[in-house]
Enzyme design. Sequence first.
Site, short mmCIF file in Angstrom:
data_model
loop_
_atom_site.label_atom_id
_atom_site.label_comp_id
_atom_site.label_asym_id
_atom_site.label_seq_id
_atom_site.Cartn_x
_atom_site.Cartn_y
_atom_site.Cartn_z
N ASP A 121 44.51 70.96 23.75
CA ASP A 121 45.30 71.27 24.94
C ASP A 121 46.50 70.34 25.11
OD1 ASP A 121 43.76 69.00 25.53
OD2 ASP A 121 42.38 70.11 26.79
N ASP A 170 31.76 68.47 35.05
CA ASP A 170 31.39 69.82 35.51
C ASP A 170 31.08 70.76 34.35
OD1 ASP A 170 33.91 70.18 34.48
OD2 ASP A 170 34.82 70.93 36.33
N HIS A 222 32.83 71.41 31.58
CA HIS A 222 33.91 72.18 30.95
C HIS A 222 34.33 71.56 29.62
CE1 HIS A 222 36.71 69.19 32.87
NE2 HIS A 222 37.39 69.41 31.77
N GLU A 264 37.80 75.28 32.69
CA GLU A 264 37.04 74.82 33.84
C GLU A 264 36.02 75.86 34.28
OE1 GLU A 264 40.52 72.09 35.82
OE2 GLU A 264 40.77 74.26 35.82
#
Length: 264
Positions: free
Chosen positions: A72, A141, A143, A148
């Site tokens: 990313d 979380d 991800h 996400e």
Amino acid sequence: MRIVIHENYLSISKWTAHYIAKKINDFAPTKENPFILGLPTGSSPIGTYDELVAMYNAGEISFKNVITFNMDEYVNIAETHPESYHYFMNKYFFSHIDIPKENINILDGNASDLDKECEEYEEKIKKVGGINLFLGGIGPDGHIAFNEPGSSLNSRTRVKTLTHDTILANARFFDNDHKKVPKTALTVGVGTVMDADEVIILVSGYNKATALKKVVEEGVNHMWTVSALQMHKKGIIVCDDEATMDLTVGTVKYFKDIEKGDIE
């Protein structure tokens, strides 16, 4: 899914680096038949990069015939910005090894057509024959990359609006000012990562314990995107003891037992 449990972050970093190096060396890549490696940024892989650099300096590994694809990059941030992922990769890895510049692929968050940039990134991966091994980390979380909670498990490389929680979490890299954190990013999809022949996920620290439990002991769920690894033919989670604190005792004992003799 294979789970390799080590005592601490240093140990998981060394194990992972040696595993990657062996994969590359056994592949014996050439210019005509390169090894394709997917790479992450963040705190999780730094130790692995340090160890790979040390192995390169010792003459144990070469990256001359390795092609990399990063996960990313932020949108509208200069590549020379200290918090850009171009800058990160050069600082911690690329500037210390013998990989040719033309073999490095990182999404361009300043492209004039971001959707086209993402489409072409996917095509480039296909053109080189797909990714042999994708290394990744995991967020608290659950991800992976910027996929996400709620991201499709079949998602591909795309423009992604970042959640408020992600922006707040990343503010520590931007003078603790969430207003300075880019609001969008380009990211490979969950499907992009899972298309790789092999996937290794690094999980370190107690703050990742809940995510690891969700990913390992519960079902595949798009709210915990790394859980897609359960469906992968060759997925490995490399974690430390702190990250296993929320797993049941039976789960930890099981995976430690089957790895006996295989952990260096």
